[in-house]
Design a protein around this motif. Structure first.
Motif, PDB file in Angstrom:
ATOM      1  N   ALA A 324      16.191  36.765   7.820  1.00  0.00           N
ATOM      2  CA  ALA A 324      16.620  38.106   7.432  1.00  0.00           C
ATOM      3  C   ALA A 324      16.381  39.103   8.561  1.00  0.00           C
ATOM      4  CB  ALA A 324      15.884  38.546   6.172  1.00  0.00           C
ATOM      5  N   THR A 325      15.214  39.024   9.192  1.00  0.00           N
ATOM      6  CA  THR A 325      14.885  39.935  10.289  1.00  0.00           C
ATOM      7  C   THR A 325      15.884  39.797  11.426  1.00  0.00           C
ATOM      8  OG1 THR A 325      12.524  39.886   9.747  1.00  0.00           O
ATOM      9  CG2 THR A 325      13.108  40.514  11.994  1.00  0.00           C
ATOM     10  N   GLU A 326      16.147  38.576  11.835  1.00  0.00           N
ATOM     11  CA  GLU A 326      17.057  38.339  12.954  1.00  0.00           C
ATOM     12  C   GLU A 326      18.486  38.750  12.614  1.00  0.00           C
ATOM     13  OE1 GLU A 326      16.861  34.401  14.481  1.00  0.00           O
ATOM     14  OE2 GLU A 326      14.739  34.521  15.035  1.00  0.00           O
ATOM     15  N   ALA A 327      18.923  38.463  11.384  1.00  0.00           N
ATOM     16  CA  ALA A 327      20.295  38.798  10.996  1.00  0.00           C
ATOM     17  C   ALA A 327      20.511  40.299  10.991  1.00  0.00           C
ATOM     18  CB  ALA A 327      20.614  38.195   9.624  1.00  0.00           C
ATOM     19  N   VAL A 328      19.548  41.065  10.494  1.00  0.00           N
ATOM     20  CA  VAL A 328      19.676  42.523  10.498  1.00  0.00           C
ATOM     21  C   VAL A 328      19.676  43.060  11.924  1.00  0.00           C
ATOM     22  CG1 VAL A 328      18.548  44.683   9.848  1.00  0.00           C
ATOM     23  CG2 VAL A 328      18.710  42.809   8.194  1.00  0.00           C
ATOM     24  N   GLU A 329      18.782  42.539  12.751  1.00  0.00           N
ATOM     25  CA  GLU A 329      18.724  42.975  14.154  1.00  0.00           C
ATOM     26  C   GLU A 329      20.073  42.774  14.836  1.00  0.00           C
ATOM     27  OE1 GLU A 329      16.157  42.019  18.244  1.00  0.00           O
ATOM     28  OE2 GLU A 329      15.913  40.755  16.461  1.00  0.00           O
ATOM     29  N   GLU A 330      20.644  41.589  14.692  1.00  0.00           N
ATOM     30  CA  GLU A 330      21.909  41.296  15.365  1.00  0.00           C
ATOM     31  C   GLU A 330      23.064  42.067  14.743  1.00  0.00           C
ATOM     32  OE1 GLU A 330      24.546  37.430  16.787  1.00  0.00           O
ATOM     33  OE2 GLU A 330      22.402  37.237  16.371  1.00  0.00           O
ATOM     34  N   ALA A 331      23.026  42.285  13.434  1.00  0.00           N
ATOM     35  CA  ALA A 331      24.105  43.027  12.772  1.00  0.00           C
ATOM     36  C   ALA A 331      24.215  44.448  13.317  1.00  0.00           C
ATOM     37  CB  ALA A 331      23.864  43.051  11.263  1.00  0.00           C
ATOM     38  N   ILE A 332      23.077  45.081  13.602  1.00  0.00           N
ATOM     39  CA  ILE A 332      23.095  46.435  14.157  1.00  0.00           C
ATOM     40  C   ILE A 332      23.743  46.442  15.539  1.00  0.00           C
ATOM     41  CG2 ILE A 332      21.637  48.331  14.990  1.00  0.00           C
ATOM     42  CD1 ILE A 332      19.631  47.487  12.751  1.00  0.00           C
ATOM     43  N   ILE A 333      23.386  45.479  16.373  1.00  0.00           N
ATOM     44  CA  ILE A 333      23.979  45.396  17.712  1.00  0.00           C
ATOM     45  C   ILE A 333      25.471  45.098  17.617  1.00  0.00           C
ATOM     46  CG2 ILE A 333      23.848  44.256  19.951  1.00  0.00           C
ATOM     47  CD1 ILE A 333      21.396  46.015  19.100  1.00  0.00           C
ATOM     48  N   ASN A 334      25.865  44.231  16.695  1.00  0.00           N
ATOM     49  CA  ASN A 334      27.292  43.947  16.509  1.00  0.00           C
ATOM     50  C   ASN A 334      28.052  45.183  16.061  1.00  0.00           C
ATOM     51  OD1 ASN A 334      27.207  41.256  17.303  1.00  0.00           O
ATOM     52  ND2 ASN A 334      26.842  40.493  15.242  1.00  0.00           N
ATOM     53  N   ALA A 335      27.429  46.010  15.202  1.00  0.00           N
ATOM     54  CA  ALA A 335      28.078  47.245  14.760  1.00  0.00           C
ATOM     55  C   ALA A 335      28.348  48.163  15.943  1.00  0.00           C
ATOM     56  CB  ALA A 335      27.211  47.941  13.721  1.00  0.00           C
ATOM     57  N   LEU A 336      27.380  48.291  16.835  1.00  0.00           N
ATOM     58  CA  LEU A 336      27.545  49.143  18.012  1.00  0.00           C
ATOM     59  C   LEU A 336      28.652  48.623  18.925  1.00  0.00           C
ATOM     60  CD1 LEU A 336      23.789  49.819  18.830  1.00  0.00           C
ATOM     61  CD2 LEU A 336      25.491  51.574  18.297  1.00  0.00           C
ATOM     62  N   LEU A 337      28.664  47.327  19.169  1.00  0.00           N
ATOM     63  CA  LEU A 337      29.639  46.753  20.091  1.00  0.00           C
ATOM     64  C   LEU A 337      31.062  46.817  19.544  1.00  0.00           C
ATOM     65  CD1 LEU A 337      27.653  43.625  21.338  1.00  0.00           C
ATOM     66  CD2 LEU A 337      28.488  45.517  22.768  1.00  0.00           C
ATOM     67  N   ALA A 338      31.208  46.760  18.222  1.00  0.00           N
ATOM     68  CA  ALA A 338      32.543  46.732  17.618  1.00  0.00           C
ATOM     69  C   ALA A 338      33.169  48.110  17.488  1.00  0.00           C
ATOM     70  CB  ALA A 338      32.465  46.077  16.237  1.00  0.00           C
ATOM     71  N   ALA A 339      32.357  49.161  17.593  1.00  0.00           N
ATOM     72  CA  ALA A 339      32.858  50.512  17.342  1.00  0.00           C
ATOM     73  C   ALA A 339      33.750  51.002  18.481  1.00  0.00           C
ATOM     74  CB  ALA A 339      31.686  51.466  17.146  1.00  0.00           C
ATOM     75  N   SER A 340      34.528  52.022  18.177  1.00  0.00           N
ATOM     76  CA  SER A 340      35.415  52.653  19.155  1.00  0.00           C
ATOM     77  C   SER A 340      35.125  54.143  19.216  1.00  0.00           C
ATOM     78  CB  SER A 340      36.884  52.439  18.759  1.00  0.00           C
ATOM     79  OG  SER A 340      37.199  51.062  18.677  1.00  0.00           O
ATOM     80  N   ASP A 341      35.460  54.765  20.361  1.00  0.00           N
ATOM     81  CA  ASP A 341      35.314  56.214  20.484  1.00  0.00           C
ATOM     82  C   ASP A 341      35.999  56.891  19.305  1.00  0.00           C
ATOM     83  OD1 ASP A 341      34.203  55.526  22.880  1.00  0.00           O
ATOM     84  OD2 ASP A 341      35.736  56.478  24.124  1.00  0.00           O
ATOM     85  N   THR A 342      35.320  57.861  18.708  1.00  0.00           N
ATOM     86  CA  THR A 342      35.859  58.532  17.530  1.00  0.00           C
ATOM     87  C   THR A 342      35.661  60.037  17.650  1.00  0.00           C
ATOM     88  OG1 THR A 342      35.333  56.609  16.149  1.00  0.00           O
ATOM     89  CG2 THR A 342      35.792  58.666  15.009  1.00  0.00           C
ATOM     90  N   SER A 343      36.715  60.801  17.317  1.00  0.00           N
ATOM     91  CA  SER A 343      36.645  62.258  17.336  1.00  0.00           C
ATOM     92  C   SER A 343      36.869  62.798  15.937  1.00  0.00           C
ATOM     93  CB  SER A 343      37.704  62.836  18.284  1.00  0.00           C
ATOM     94  OG  SER A 343      37.479  62.403  19.613  1.00  0.00           O
ATOM     95  N   GLY A 344      36.256  63.954  15.668  1.00  0.00           N
ATOM     96  CA  GLY A 344      36.458  64.593  14.384  1.00  0.00           C
ATOM     97  C   GLY A 344      35.757  65.921  14.309  1.00  0.00           C
ATOM     98  N   ASN A 345      36.476  66.944  13.846  1.00  0.00           N
ATOM     99  CA  ASN A 345      35.888  68.255  13.585  1.00  0.00           C
ATOM    100  C   ASN A 345      35.181  68.846  14.806  1.00  0.00           C
ATOM    101  OD1 ASN A 345      36.718  68.086  10.815  1.00  0.00           O
ATOM    102  ND2 ASN A 345      35.026  66.665  10.489  1.00  0.00           N
ATOM    103  N   GLY A 346      35.814  68.651  15.959  1.00  0.00           N
ATOM    104  CA  GLY A 346      35.288  69.224  17.190  1.00  0.00           C
ATOM    105  C   GLY A 346      34.210  68.404  17.868  1.00  0.00           C
ATOM    106  N   HIS A 347      33.924  67.229  17.352  1.00  0.00           N
ATOM    107  CA  HIS A 347      32.901  66.365  17.931  1.00  0.00           C
ATOM    108  C   HIS A 347      33.535  65.052  18.403  1.00  0.00           C
ATOM    109  CE1 HIS A 347      29.897  69.063  16.202  1.00  0.00           C
ATOM    110  NE2 HIS A 347      30.536  68.963  15.045  1.00  0.00           N
ATOM    111  N   GLN A 348      33.009  64.513  19.474  1.00  0.00           N
ATOM    112  CA  GLN A 348      33.429  63.197  19.939  1.00  0.00           C
ATOM    113  C   GLN A 348      32.204  62.319  20.091  1.00  0.00           C
ATOM    114  OE1 GLN A 348      35.000  62.504  23.959  1.00  0.00           O
ATOM    115  NE2 GLN A 348      36.609  61.253  23.035  1.00  0.00           N
TER     116      GLN A 348
END
Length: 369
Positions: A324-348
């Motif tokens: 469980a510890t390892e899966a959560v750790e890696e899931a967070i890193i995967n979330a960061l790597l999969a994301a894309s630049d996002t803009s909204g309401n004057g923020h990027q």
């Protein structure tokens, strides 16, 4: 498709992942997303959605499973957790969404359950589990843009196999360690000698400070100062404000108190990536176990007095905790790597690129195995 941690040679932990390296490696578990984006009538940007985790292929209330919950820091909200604490049973899907849509998603899940089942199959009551994180910097959160049709779409999209990560579903407008965050998943499969069970995790990551980010134990965040922070021009929220919610699943035959103990280990996975230290963060976790086939509660016709159950011997829980510890750790890193630049309401909000992560790792002394 963007690379995940293991595609870059970043091997987190000791245990091996399942074939999809996702929560769907637990047999029967399915995940669906519905993303809501656009421009609201008031001119504000919409970046939000809902993510649905189904514990079994059939209706959850007809095939409940044991579950437990844990709160690391309670600056967050959820529905349906008190009955899990009381009875140890999960009898609904688990949904992730934004802070101000918890009620809508809860009501939608009740309505969908009633519409899809016959009178004989309907529960007298239903208390769906919905967890949230705040996306108000990038999303018109007070516009209440998540509606029943989006929950229905996530339910219809739910499937096993690979899970789409990043800025999708409930994770669309989320920020993690001052970078674009969102949905991420990973799994660990124990060897036959360890029991042969699988533990999977899915996170909605919207927490953490940049400088504290760690990848495989290395202080990568210290080397990402050139990436602009989305909070630089915002009075609120400030760096570190936000939340992370986690759903853990396993096919091990755990009893409710053991599920609670498994849920607690999500805290360790978050800590390994440099999170979990903020007062203004809602860190709420749920773990469910499908290893026992349970008879659903029937309020019209009482069932048998007893059920035959299995329980993992406590001598063999440590391996599940590590998974469980390892899966959560890696899931967070995967979330960061999969994301894309996002803009909204004057923020990027800039995404963490694979190149930037690898360069930060190298500067911190890491080398690929």
């Amino acid at each position: 498709m963007k690379p995940r941690a293991r595609d870059l040679g970043i091997t987190i932990g000791q245990l091996q992942p399942g074939p999809f390296n996702a929560i769907t490696d637990v047999p029967g578990v399915r995940v669906g997303h519905a993303t809501v984006q656009g421009l609201a009538a008031n001119g504000k940007t919409i970046n939000t959605g809902v993510t649905l985790i189904e514990p079994r292929p059939a209706a959850a209330h007809l095939h409940p499973c044991f579950a437990g919950v844990h709160v690391l820091n309670g600056n967050g909200d959820a529905s349906g957790l008190e009955w899990i604490r009381e009875a140890g049973l999960l009898s609904s899907p688990v949904a992730f969404t934004n802070t101000h849509s918890v009620g809508t998603v809860r009501d939608a899940l009740i309505a969908l359950e009633r519409a899809e089942n016959s009178d004989e199959q309907r529960l007298y009551w239903n208390m769906p589990v919905v967890l949230e994180t705040f996306d108000g910097l990038l999303n018109d959160i007070n516009g209440f843009h998540v509606q029943i049709e989006h929950v229905a779409a996530a339910q219809q999209a739910a499937k096993s196999g690979p899970v789409t990560e990043g800025a999708i579903g409930g994770g669309t407008g989320m920020i993690c360690h001052e970078l674009k965050g969102g949905s991420g998943t990973a799994s660990r499969r124990l060897s036959a000698e360890q029991g042969g069970w699988t533990v999977g995790a899915i996170v909605q990551a919207n927490h953490g400070k940049r400088r504290e980010l760690r990848v495989d134990g290395y202080p990568v965040g210290r080397y990402l100062a050139e990436t602009p922070s989305p909070f630089a021009q915002a009075a609120l929220p400030h760096p570190g404000m936000g939340s992370i919610v986690v759903c853990l699943a396993t096919d091990a035959p755990l009893l409710p108190h053991q599920c609670t103990r498994l849920a607690q280990r999500a805290s360790l996975g978050i800590a390994r990536t440099g999170g979990g230290n903020e007062d203004c963060s809602g860190d709420l976790f749920i773990a469910f176990a499908t290893g026992n086939a349970l008879t659903p509660t029937d309020y019209a016709r009482k069932g048998a007095f007893t059920q035959t159950l299995q329980m993992v011997n406590n001598d063999h829980l440590s391996e599940l905790f590590l998974a469980a510890t390892e899966a959560v750790e890696e899931a967070i890193i995967n979330a960061l790597l999969a994301a894309s630049d996002t803009s909204g309401n004057g923020h990027q909000v800039k995404a963490l690129t694979a190149e930037a992560m690898l360069e930060g790792l190298r500067q911190a002394g890491w080398s690929a195995q």
